[in-house]
Design a protein around this motif. Structure first.
Motif, short mmCIF file in Angstrom:
data_model
loop_
_atom_site.label_atom_id
_atom_site.label_comp_id
_atom_site.label_asym_id
_atom_site.label_seq_id
_atom_site.Cartn_x
_atom_site.Cartn_y
_atom_site.Cartn_z
N PRO A 120 28.79 30.64 28.91
CA PRO A 120 28.67 31.85 28.02
C PRO A 120 27.97 33.12 28.44
CG PRO A 120 28.14 29.88 26.65
CD PRO A 120 28.06 29.40 28.17
N GLY A 121 28.50 34.28 28.39
CA GLY A 121 27.87 35.55 28.85
C GLY A 121 28.16 35.76 30.27
N THR A 122 28.60 34.88 31.04
CA THR A 122 29.11 35.16 32.43
C THR A 122 29.90 36.37 32.56
OG1 THR A 122 28.28 32.92 33.33
CG2 THR A 122 29.66 34.22 34.51
N TRP A 123 29.69 37.26 33.40
CA TRP A 123 30.69 38.58 33.55
C TRP A 123 31.70 37.77 34.58
CZ3 TRP A 123 30.99 42.49 30.57
CH2 TRP A 123 29.97 43.07 29.97
N HIS A 124 32.96 38.08 34.22
CA HIS A 124 33.80 37.52 35.15
C HIS A 124 35.13 38.61 35.22
CE1 HIS A 124 34.81 35.82 31.37
NE2 HIS A 124 36.30 35.84 31.78
N HIS A 125 35.80 38.51 36.15
CA HIS A 125 37.36 39.29 36.10
C HIS A 125 38.32 38.32 35.71
CE1 HIS A 125 40.97 41.21 37.64
NE2 HIS A 125 40.08 42.35 37.63
N ALA A 126 39.47 38.97 34.97
CA ALA A 126 40.48 37.98 34.62
C ALA A 126 40.99 37.19 35.72
CB ALA A 126 41.41 39.31 34.04
N LEU A 127 41.80 36.27 35.30
CA LEU A 127 42.33 35.42 36.25
C LEU A 127 43.10 36.15 37.39
CD1 LEU A 127 43.24 32.24 37.11
CD2 LEU A 127 45.13 32.61 35.56
N LEU A 128 42.70 35.65 38.65
CA LEU A 128 43.03 36.22 39.93
C LEU A 128 43.81 35.19 40.72
CD1 LEU A 128 40.13 38.56 40.88
CD2 LEU A 128 42.49 39.21 39.96
N ALA A 129 45.02 35.02 40.46
CA ALA A 129 45.86 33.86 40.99
C ALA A 129 46.21 34.15 42.32
CB ALA A 129 47.03 33.41 40.29
N VAL A 130 46.06 33.27 43.23
CA VAL A 130 46.59 33.65 44.52
C VAL A 130 47.91 33.27 44.86
CG1 VAL A 130 46.15 33.05 47.19
CG2 VAL A 130 44.17 33.13 45.87
N GLU A 131 48.40 32.11 44.28
CA GLU A 131 49.91 31.90 44.06
C GLU A 131 50.21 31.87 42.59
OE1 GLU A 131 47.94 29.68 47.61
OE2 GLU A 131 47.82 29.07 45.57
N ASP A 132 51.68 32.15 42.32
CA ASP A 132 51.99 32.12 41.02
C ASP A 132 51.72 30.65 40.61
OD1 ASP A 132 53.13 34.61 41.31
OD2 ASP A 132 55.23 33.94 41.66
N GLY A 133 51.41 30.27 39.21
CA GLY A 133 51.54 29.27 38.68
C GLY A 133 50.66 29.01 37.39
N ASP A 134 50.60 27.81 36.80
CA ASP A 134 50.01 27.51 35.57
C ASP A 134 48.46 27.14 35.75
OD1 ASP A 134 52.59 28.16 34.54
OD2 ASP A 134 53.11 26.22 34.19
N PHE A 135 47.77 27.56 34.62
CA PHE A 135 46.43 27.08 34.54
C PHE A 135 46.23 26.75 33.16
CE2 PHE A 135 46.86 30.11 38.04
CZ PHE A 135 45.98 29.80 38.95
N VAL A 136 45.55 25.69 32.76
CA VAL A 136 45.06 25.18 31.77
C VAL A 136 43.63 25.96 31.36
CG1 VAL A 136 44.37 23.23 30.33
CG2 VAL A 136 46.33 22.92 31.59
N VAL A 137 43.64 26.32 30.35
CA VAL A 137 42.32 27.30 29.86
C VAL A 137 41.77 26.70 28.44
CG1 VAL A 137 41.43 29.30 29.37
CG2 VAL A 137 43.16 29.18 31.07
N LEU A 138 40.62 26.35 28.55
CA LEU A 138 39.86 25.88 27.53
C LEU A 138 38.71 26.75 27.01
CD1 LEU A 138 39.45 23.28 25.41
CD2 LEU A 138 37.77 22.41 26.82
N GLU A 139 38.92 27.17 26.14
CA GLU A 139 37.96 28.35 25.40
C GLU A 139 37.64 28.40 23.80
OE1 GLU A 139 39.65 32.28 26.67
OE2 GLU A 139 41.46 31.64 25.46
N ARG A 140 36.79 29.06 23.47
CA ARG A 140 36.46 29.19 22.18
C ARG A 140 37.20 30.14 21.34
NH1 ARG A 140 34.00 32.95 19.50
NH2 ARG A 140 32.81 32.40 17.27
N ALA A 141 38.07 29.82 20.23
CA ALA A 141 38.71 30.59 19.34
C ALA A 141 37.94 30.75 18.06
CB ALA A 141 40.02 29.76 19.35
N ALA A 142 37.97 31.90 17.36
CA ALA A 142 37.33 32.20 16.16
C ALA A 142 38.28 33.32 15.57
CB ALA A 142 35.91 32.49 16.32
#
Length: 161
Positions: A120-142
């Motif tokens: 939590p709180g780590t600064w990051h850029h949005a997803l930068l895929a090198v190849e087209d593809g799918d990613f599972v993302v687990l995150e907080r929703a509220a």
């Protein structure tokens, strides 16, 4: 200019966890027909009424070098990215805390089998895929949005290492 280094757990530790299944280990489950590897136990998803949200991101490959114009952070929850089908991606990160500057950025490239959990709180850029593809993302929703965005004073060029 920022060169993405191969993702390694020790170098990435200030920003989060590297998720990967080791070649050996785990524990047998399902009558011995599968091996279980517990990848992350430090997920933080329930602060201030949050709940876990599992999502699929279908990402388009980015061209590299890539100009990074802004960074984001999720102050109340961790965020995990796991590629499906061995898809590499680049992480541009900066430590939690004050707004990131070019000098505080680090970049890593996965081997396609690695995922990450960002603290939590780590600064990051949005997803930068090198190849087209799918990613599972687990995150907080509220109900409230937990995403701060910071524009960098000047774009930073990220190159694959």
């Amino acid at each position: 200019m920022l060169i993405a280094q191969p993702l390694q757990a020790q170098a990435f530790a200030p920003y989060g966890l590297v998720l990967h299944a080791p070649a050996q280990g785990g524990r047998p489950i399902n009558g011995g027909n599968a091996q279980r590897f517990d990848l992350a136990a430090d997920l933080q998803l329930t602060a201030e009424g949050g709940r876990p949200m599992l999502a699929l991101f279908r990402a388009q490959a980015r061209a590299f070098p890539h100009a990074v114009h802004e960074m984001e952070r999720h102050a109340l929850g961790s965020q995990s990215f796991v590629p499906l089908g061995e898809r590499r991606f680049v992480l541009v990160v900066a430590p939690a805390g004050a707004a990131p500057q070019a000098a505080s950025l680090a970049a890593f490239v996965t081997d396609g089998r690695q995922g990450v959990t960002l603290w939590p709180g780590t600064w990051h850029h949005a997803l930068l895929a090198v190849e087209d593809g799918d990613f599972v993302v687990l995150e907080r929703a509220a109900a409230q949005v937990d995403c701060d965005v910071h524009a960098l004073p000047q774009p930073v060029q990220v190159h694959l290492g």
